[in-house]
Design an enzyme around this catalytic site. Structure first.
Site, PDB file in Angstrom:
ATOM      1  N   HIS A   1       0.836  -1.201   0.000  1.00 39.95           N
ATOM      2  CA  HIS A   1       0.000   0.000   0.000  1.00 39.95           C
ATOM      3  C   HIS A   1       0.873   1.254   0.000  1.00 39.95           C
ATOM      4  O   HIS A   1       1.941   1.275   0.615  1.00 39.95           O
ATOM      5  CB  HIS A   1      -0.908   0.010   1.235  1.00 39.95           C
ATOM      6  CG  HIS A   1      -1.688  -1.254   1.407  1.00 39.95           C
ATOM      7  ND1 HIS A   1      -2.628  -1.676   0.491  1.00 39.95           N
ATOM      8  CD2 HIS A   1      -1.631  -2.209   2.356  1.00 39.95           C
ATOM      9  CE1 HIS A   1      -3.127  -2.838   0.898  1.00 39.95           C
ATOM     10  NE2 HIS A   1      -2.540  -3.180   2.021  1.00 39.95           N
TER      11      HIS A   1
ATOM     12  N   GLU B   1      -1.645  -0.603   8.308  1.00 38.46           N
ATOM     13  CA  GLU B   1      -2.610  -1.555   8.861  1.00 38.46           C
ATOM     14  C   GLU B   1      -1.949  -2.508   9.853  1.00 38.46           C
ATOM     15  O   GLU B   1      -0.717  -2.582   9.947  1.00 38.46           O
ATOM     16  CB  GLU B   1      -3.279  -2.354   7.737  1.00 38.46           C
ATOM     17  CG  GLU B   1      -2.329  -3.186   6.900  1.00 38.46           C
ATOM     18  CD  GLU B   1      -2.982  -3.755   5.638  1.00 38.46           C
ATOM     19  OE1 GLU B   1      -4.015  -3.237   5.200  1.00 38.46           O
ATOM     20  OE2 GLU B   1      -2.432  -4.720   5.091  1.00 38.46           O
TER      21      GLU B   1
ATOM     22  N   HIS C   1       3.371  -7.731   1.293  1.00 42.13           N
ATOM     23  CA  HIS C   1       2.724  -8.659   2.213  1.00 42.13           C
ATOM     24  C   HIS C   1       1.595  -9.415   1.525  1.00 42.13           C
ATOM     25  O   HIS C   1       1.134  -9.029   0.438  1.00 42.13           O
ATOM     26  CB  HIS C   1       2.164  -7.909   3.425  1.00 42.13           C
ATOM     27  CG  HIS C   1       1.105  -6.899   3.068  1.00 42.13           C
ATOM     28  ND1 HIS C   1       1.411  -5.618   2.668  1.00 42.13           N
ATOM     29  CD2 HIS C   1      -0.255  -6.981   3.038  1.00 42.13           C
ATOM     30  CE1 HIS C   1       0.290  -4.949   2.423  1.00 42.13           C
ATOM     31  NE2 HIS C   1      -0.737  -5.766   2.636  1.00 42.13           N
TER      32      HIS C   1
ATOM     33  N   ARG D   1      -1.370  -4.451  -6.305  1.00 42.88           N
ATOM     34  CA  ARG D   1      -1.188  -5.898  -6.448  1.00 42.88           C
ATOM     35  C   ARG D   1       0.022  -6.141  -7.358  1.00 42.88           C
ATOM     36  O   ARG D   1       0.059  -5.626  -8.478  1.00 42.88           O
ATOM     37  CB  ARG D   1      -2.467  -6.475  -7.068  1.00 42.88           C
ATOM     38  CG  ARG D   1      -2.684  -7.953  -6.896  1.00 42.88           C
ATOM     39  CD  ARG D   1      -3.983  -8.390  -7.568  1.00 42.88           C
ATOM     40  NE  ARG D   1      -5.154  -7.855  -6.917  1.00 42.88           N
ATOM     41  CZ  ARG D   1      -6.152  -7.234  -7.545  1.00 42.88           C
ATOM     42  NH1 ARG D   1      -6.104  -7.039  -8.849  1.00 42.88           N
ATOM     43  NH2 ARG D   1      -7.195  -6.800  -6.874  1.00 42.88           N
TER      44      ARG D   1
END
Length: 323
Positions: A105, A122, A180, A200
């Site tokens: 991200h 996150e 991740h 992605r």
């Protein structure tokens, strides 16, 4: 203090995903006819996916309505000055029946410039994991841009990724820029900035029912990857019962572990809302004389205007979150 303030629950927003399964139905009692429920968005202010209140006098109102009308009574004075009528966090449960794509991200600066969005810092709390399940977090060696691109081109990216075998209770902090993926067999709670921006980079060469591969974002991702992040993603924390145990504190959220075996009185000394995510057991939360029950797989929002409250339980494990 606003008399309408009470423990607020929202209707889950369920997402069908190519990698999703049935655990959110079977283990967390999320009702849906979707074949592959990958995510349950518990509290969301993402455009087009705004949470709707499911209990009490505000039932049927949107989170957006609450922000516009309750303002700092809902999220706190400091938070309202920063975020205005925008809720800063997105809370999810995720069930990966199959491996998620390898992704990352962008940070706040890139996300604002490219997507008019927050970045996406996150954390994950593993609620259940099948035997030998893994999470992919970071690299297993020092990686340069050239080495990364070489493995990406040759479809050998997994050779340089770090695989961590996981168990229930394992907690990870995923900073922006860190590569991740959630592995098959893992169900977890995710706390993140309000953002749906994901780059992605590899999707295991899989295709959908129509034979199409999902879009990759490698052009965008290459500027967003941080190759120099330390291996500090696994979170160690205490588990002293009946008190809040610090897990993660970052500029975007603070999360504590709270295992309850008796009735406790709590005070909100933060200039912030509180979110309780029930990851095991069942608890009753009482505020302003109004009682609400919280079961495994449920989430509740305590507005910032509530300063004293009780949590009653003989056995419950909660994640406590504020900004």
């Amino acid at each position: 203090m606003n008399n309408t303030l009470y423990p607020i629950k929202f209707k889950p927003i369920l997402k069908d995903k190519i990698w999703g399964g049935r655990k959110l139905n079977n283990l967390l009692n999320k009702e849906s006819d979707l074949p592959n429920i990958g995510e349950s968005w518990e509290i969301s202010d993402v455009e087009g996916d705004t949470s709707i209140v499911s209990n009490g006098s505000l039932k049927g109102q949107s989170l957006k309505y609450l922000l516009e009308n309750l303002k700092d009574d809902l999220i706190g004075y400091k938070n309202y000055k920063i975020f205005g009528d925008k809720f800063p966090l997105l809370i999810k449960f995720i069930d990966a029946k199959k491996d998620l794509s390898i992704q990352l991200h962008p940070n706040d600066k890139l996300a604002a410039k490219r997507h008019n969005s927050f970045g996406k810092t996150e954390m994950w709390y593993v609620m259940q994991a099948d035997q030998n399940s893994n999470l992919i977090v970071g690299f297993n060696q020092e990686v340069t841009t050239d080495l990364y691109l070489k493995h990406l081109e040759e479809k050998t990216l997994t050779e340089i990724l770090n695989f961590d075998k996981v168990n229930a209770g394992d907690t990870y902090f995923i900073g922006v820029g860190r590569v991740h993926a959630i592995g098959a067999g893992v169900m977890l709670a995710e706390i993140q900035q309000t953002s749906d921006v994901t780059y992605r980079v590899y999707d295991w060469d899989r295709v959908d029912d129509a034979g199409n591969e999902r879009e990759l974002h490698n052009d965008l991702a290459i500027d967003a990857i941080d190759f120099n992040m330390p291996d500090d993603f696994k979170v160690n924390y205490s588990k002293v019962k009946n008190q809040s145990n610090d897990m993660i504190s970052c500029p975007y959220f603070t999360t504590s572990y709270l295992e309850i075996t008796e009735n406790i009185k709590k005070e909100n000394s933060q200039d912030s809302f509180l979110i309780y995510i029930c990851v095991d057991g069942e608890a009753e939360i009482i505020a302003n004389g109004i009682s609400e029950y919280l079961k495994t797989g449920e989430t509740i929002l305590l507005p910032a205007g509530i300063k004293q409250y009780e949590i009653n339980s003989e056995k419950a494990t909660l994640l406590e979150v504020y900004v």
